[in-house]
Write a protein that holds these residues in place. Structure first.
Motif, mmCIF file in Angstrom:
data_model
loop_
_atom_site.group_PDB
_atom_site.id
_atom_site.type_symbol
_atom_site.label_atom_id
_atom_site.label_comp_id
_atom_site.label_asym_id
_atom_site.label_seq_id
_atom_site.Cartn_x
_atom_site.Cartn_y
_atom_site.Cartn_z
ATOM 1 N N LEU A 349 0.875 -1.045 -0.045
ATOM 2 C CA LEU A 349 0.097 0.077 -0.060
ATOM 3 C C LEU A 349 0.865 1.251 0.048
ATOM 4 C CD1 LEU A 349 -2.879 -0.522 2.500
ATOM 5 C CD2 LEU A 349 -3.136 -0.079 0.038
ATOM 6 N N LEU A 350 2.006 1.362 0.661
ATOM 7 C CA LEU A 350 2.664 2.401 0.992
ATOM 8 C C LEU A 350 3.434 2.632 -0.509
ATOM 9 C CD1 LEU A 350 3.709 4.681 2.882
ATOM 10 C CD2 LEU A 350 5.675 2.785 3.317
ATOM 11 N N ALA A 351 3.857 1.688 -0.878
ATOM 12 C CA ALA A 351 4.546 1.863 -2.115
ATOM 13 C C ALA A 351 3.751 2.356 -3.433
ATOM 14 C CB ALA A 351 5.157 0.556 -2.891
ATOM 15 N N SER A 352 2.487 1.849 -3.367
ATOM 16 C CA SER A 352 1.417 2.207 -4.325
ATOM 17 C C SER A 352 1.163 3.585 -4.179
ATOM 18 C CB SER A 352 0.106 1.216 -4.444
ATOM 19 O OG SER A 352 -0.607 1.595 -3.234
ATOM 20 N N ILE A 353 0.769 4.262 -2.841
ATOM 21 C CA ILE A 353 0.608 5.491 -2.612
ATOM 22 C C ILE A 353 1.407 6.404 -3.044
ATOM 23 C CG2 ILE A 353 -0.102 7.087 -0.687
ATOM 24 C CD1 ILE A 353 -1.492 4.685 0.635
ATOM 25 N N LEU A 354 2.940 6.148 -2.814
ATOM 26 C CA LEU A 354 3.980 7.148 -3.297
ATOM 27 C C LEU A 354 4.091 7.104 -4.649
ATOM 28 C CD1 LEU A 354 6.659 5.946 -0.486
ATOM 29 C CD2 LEU A 354 5.367 8.009 -0.437
ATOM 30 N N TRP A 355 3.521 5.976 -5.387
ATOM 31 C CA TRP A 355 3.747 5.920 -6.874
ATOM 32 C C TRP A 355 2.643 6.654 -7.403
ATOM 33 C CZ3 TRP A 355 4.296 0.752 -9.460
ATOM 34 C CH2 TRP A 355 4.602 0.956 -11.214
ATOM 35 N N LEU A 356 1.703 6.667 -6.898
ATOM 36 C CA LEU A 356 0.378 7.495 -7.201
ATOM 37 C C LEU A 356 0.637 8.973 -6.941
ATOM 38 C CD1 LEU A 356 -2.648 8.027 -7.766
ATOM 39 C CD2 LEU A 356 -3.316 7.822 -5.521
ATOM 40 N N LEU A 357 1.445 9.405 -5.679
ATOM 41 C CA LEU A 357 1.726 10.816 -5.493
ATOM 42 C C LEU A 357 2.711 11.324 -6.661
ATOM 43 C CD1 LEU A 357 1.505 12.559 -3.205
ATOM 44 C CD2 LEU A 357 3.602 11.841 -2.340
ATOM 45 N N ALA A 358 3.498 10.473 -7.319
ATOM 46 C CA ALA A 358 4.182 11.057 -8.410
ATOM 47 C C ALA A 358 3.599 10.945 -9.775
ATOM 48 C CB ALA A 358 5.513 9.903 -8.782
ATOM 49 N N THR A 359 2.356 10.438 -9.718
ATOM 50 C CA THR A 359 1.690 10.512 -11.000
ATOM 51 C C THR A 359 0.586 11.735 -11.304
ATOM 52 O OG1 THR A 359 -0.064 9.214 -10.285
ATOM 53 C CG2 THR A 359 1.676 8.297 -11.319
ATOM 54 N N VAL A 360 0.441 12.168 -9.835
ATOM 55 C CA VAL A 360 -0.933 13.322 -9.772
ATOM 56 C C VAL A 360 -0.104 14.689 -10.402
ATOM 57 C CG1 VAL A 360 -2.262 14.816 -8.427
ATOM 58 C CG2 VAL A 360 -1.733 12.356 -7.632
ATOM 59 N N GLU A 361 -0.169 14.987 -11.661
ATOM 60 C CA GLU A 361 0.245 16.007 -12.416
ATOM 61 C C GLU A 361 -0.697 16.526 -13.295
ATOM 62 O OE1 GLU A 361 2.974 17.517 -11.749
ATOM 63 O OE2 GLU A 361 4.122 15.798 -10.402
ATOM 64 N N PRO A 362 -0.494 17.954 -13.609
ATOM 65 C CA PRO A 362 -1.604 18.290 -14.898
ATOM 66 C C PRO A 362 -1.771 17.497 -15.852
ATOM 67 C CG PRO A 362 0.193 19.919 -13.989
ATOM 68 C CD PRO A 362 0.560 18.824 -13.235
ATOM 69 N N GLN A 363 -0.720 16.858 -16.512
ATOM 70 C CA GLN A 363 -0.829 15.840 -17.579
ATOM 71 C C GLN A 363 -0.849 14.410 -17.011
ATOM 72 O OE1 GLN A 363 -2.184 16.841 -20.435
ATOM 73 N NE2 GLN A 363 -2.171 18.964 -19.731
ATOM 74 N N ILE A 364 -1.852 13.738 -17.102
ATOM 75 C CA ILE A 364 -1.723 12.198 -16.647
ATOM 76 C C ILE A 364 -0.827 11.536 -17.344
ATOM 77 C CG2 ILE A 364 -3.870 11.413 -17.711
ATOM 78 C CD1 ILE A 364 -4.425 9.938 -14.843
ATOM 79 N N ASP A 365 -0.249 10.575 -16.744
ATOM 80 C CA ASP A 365 0.529 9.463 -17.311
ATOM 81 C C ASP A 365 -0.095 8.227 -17.144
ATOM 82 O OD1 ASP A 365 2.201 7.385 -18.033
ATOM 83 O OD2 ASP A 365 4.161 8.173 -17.396
ATOM 84 N N THR A 366 -0.996 7.757 -18.056
ATOM 85 C CA THR A 366 -2.057 6.884 -18.090
ATOM 86 C C THR A 366 -1.545 5.506 -17.473
ATOM 87 O OG1 THR A 366 -2.164 6.668 -20.502
ATOM 88 C CG2 THR A 366 -3.790 8.141 -19.475
ATOM 89 N N LEU A 367 -0.422 5.270 -18.074
ATOM 90 C CA LEU A 367 0.265 3.810 -17.721
ATOM 91 C C LEU A 367 0.847 3.629 -16.710
ATOM 92 C CD1 LEU A 367 1.326 1.062 -18.438
ATOM 93 C CD2 LEU A 367 3.523 2.306 -19.534
ATOM 94 N N SER A 368 1.696 4.865 -15.823
ATOM 95 C CA SER A 368 1.812 4.918 -14.613
ATOM 96 C C SER A 368 0.845 4.904 -13.527
ATOM 97 C CB SER A 368 2.892 6.149 -14.286
ATOM 98 O OG SER A 368 3.495 6.299 -13.204
#
Length: 535
Positions: A349-368
């Motif tokens: 869970l912790l790894a997934s949340i940190l990964w999600l944190l890196a994907t929250v950007e104005p332009q979404i990286d759909t694969l990530s």
């Protein structure tokens, strides 16, 4: 096959309870439009649903003991079906809140404690582990089907059809209620502690209400608070009042026991280490899940502009992996203890949340984003595969319904706090970052800053940048200043979303110490592997 017929009905009920919330979460934008309201109001409706369940779940467990577990389960289904039917035809927001949040919530508070007890009573040993794995898997399936089917129905038909379908499904379950074995009650019929029920419901309601309203009232400095206390916001005083009422509830329950009367809940149950640990983990699990499932749809719909169906597609990876990993619980139980599986789940869970944190950007990286969602579902499913069996296996048969009430109280309190706390922090971060950005922006005049400040003081909601631009244009701001304000708001949106996601990471870390009291042995190895079972 005959012995698993009961699980079909019980699993369908679990599926139904989860389906509701996931449908609502992906339909936020459409609900805002249909009822001509804002995100905060829909957040309140979602929170009220889980709050009603959390407040009355203990009482529902006691009523199940009084009525008989199967009968209590059936009555709860009837109430739930009535609420679903009313929700399907709700013309205005208060009727939606009454049908979904209140009536369905009350029905669920009867269904779920009885469900937990009926599963534990119908199966033993490894069969019980399998049954709880299936129940956890179907909860995952509800999350899987909710965003996708609910999103499709919301986008191309209407979300109301989901609730109409639920009412039909309730009728079908009632026709099969005889498949569920019901163990006869032994000993005197329990009595309902009315004072305890009222105190517990009021205390829980005040705590969650305070957290929920913090986004508009403010935590310390009053913003939109209806009244102030010594110059401070009402928020902390409402939460403190809830804590005091819950303390009075505990003292009342002790008094009931001293007088030889039946308490609503035996607080001695919380002295059982595996049960206490299991309940804490259930609260944390749902706080994280509902906090993220409130935040992520806002990111996808408000920032990225996705409709409900597209949002459901983006959430499909978390749903599929949660279903698969929850169903794997019985297999994992053969090679690892609940403590080991839960700790692994928290790390994932912790790894997934940190990964999600890196994907929250104005332009979404759909694969990530999709991979982070898949990892999130894996962690959630691993938790779901263990915790139901841990809590029910910590006590004896006589306390099944009581523990079922505690189990779902913890889950729904976590859900309420997840939506309320994360939602409140999201709005608070949005206001703070937006205010900082416009104060330091060289292209925004002092007059525009004052206008924006007045608008923020009147209340703020998580809206799209198009709505902010329209408001700036209506205020008569020149295009250059409107652009600057929109840019500042867009930046504040992303930073607020990241802050909300980061809170769930903090909760995940805080959950680790509570795993030390989870069972070290595999639950199927012996009837009472924890050594702490209550009589």
């Amino acid at each position: 096959m005959r012995r698993w017929r009961a699980l079909i009905v019980l699993g369908t009920a679990q599926f139904l309870m989860v389906l509701d919330t996931s449908v609502m979460n992906v339909s936020i934008s459409q609900l805002v439009e249909d009822f001509d309201t804002d995100v905060t109001a829909i957040q309140g409706v979602i929170t009220l649903y889980t709050l009603v369940m959390a407040a009355f779940m203990i009482t529902g467990g006691k009523l199940g003991d009084m009525l008989g577990r199967r009968r209590g389960f059936a009555i709860g289904l009837v109430v739930y079906g009535v609420g679903s039917a009313l929700t399907a035809v709700a013309p205005v927001l208060p009727v939606l809140a009454l049908g979904w949040s209140v009536i369905e919530g009350l029905g669920a508070s009867l269904v779920l404690p009885a469900l937990a007890a009926l599963v534990a009573g119908a199966y033993r040993g490894r069969d019980r582990a399998v049954a709880y794995g299936v129940i956890g898997g179907l909860a995952g399936a509800g999350i899987a089907v909710g965003p996708l089917v609910g999103g499709w129905v919301t986008t191309y038909l209407t979300w109301r059809l989901v609730f109409a379908g639920e009412a039909v499904l309730v009728v079908a379950m009632l026709c099969c209620i005889g498949w569920i074995p019901d163990q006869p009650r032994t000993g005197p019929r329990p009595r309902l502690d009315v004072v305890g029920a009222l105190l517990s419901a009021l205390g829980l309601a005040l705590v969650v209400l305070g957290v929920l309203q913090s986004s508009s009232w403010g935590w310390l400095r009053p913003r939109n608070s209806p009244v102030t206390v010594f110059g401070f916001s009402l928020t902390l005083f409402v939460i403190a009042a809830g804590v005091v009422v819950l303390w009075l509830f505990r003292e009342w329950e002790r008094h009931q026991l001293q007088q030889g009367r039946e308490p609503l809940i035996r607080f001695s149950l919380l002295a059982v280490p595996p049960l206490r640990a299991g309940l804490t983990m259930l609260l944390c699990q749902n706080l994280i899940l509902l906090g993220l499932f409130f935040t992520i749809p806002l990111y996808l719909q408000i920032v990225q502009g996705y409709n409900a169906f597209e949002t459901g597609l983006q959430l499909l990876p978390v749903s599929v992996t949660m279903l698969l990993s929850a169903m794997s619980g019985p297999l994992l139980g053969r090679v690892a203890s609940p403590r080991t599986v839960v700790r692994l789940a928290l790390l994932v869970l912790l790894a997934s949340i940190l990964w999600l944190l890196a994907t929250v950007e104005p332009q979404i990286d759909t694969l990530s984003f999709a991979l982070s969602m898949a990892l999130l579902g894996l962690g959630m499913g691993l938790l779901a595969s263990q915790l139901g069996n841990v809590t029910q296996s910590s006590v004896g048969e006589a306390r099944r319904s009581e523990v079922g009430g505690l189990q779902y109280t913890a889950q729904n309190l976590g859900s309420s706090l997840g939506t309320a706390l994360v939602g409140a922090l999201l709005i608070g971060a949005l206001v703070n970052v937006f205010t900082t950005r416009i104060e330091s922006h060289p292209d925004i005049s002092e007059a525009a800053r004052e206008q924006t400040s007045i608008a923020l003081q009147a209340g703020v909601s998580f809206v799209s940048t198009d709505q902010v631009r329209a408001a700036a244009t209506r205020a008569g701001l020149p295009p250059s200043e409107a652009d600057a304000i929109v840019d500042a708001y867009a930046d504040a949106q992303i930073q607020a979303l990241k802050a909300a996601v980061l809170v769930t990471a903090a909760v995940t870390l805080a959950a680790f110490p509570f795993t030390r009291h989870l069972p070290r042995r595999k639950l199927g190895e012996q009837p009472n592997p924890t050594g702490h079972q209550m009589p």
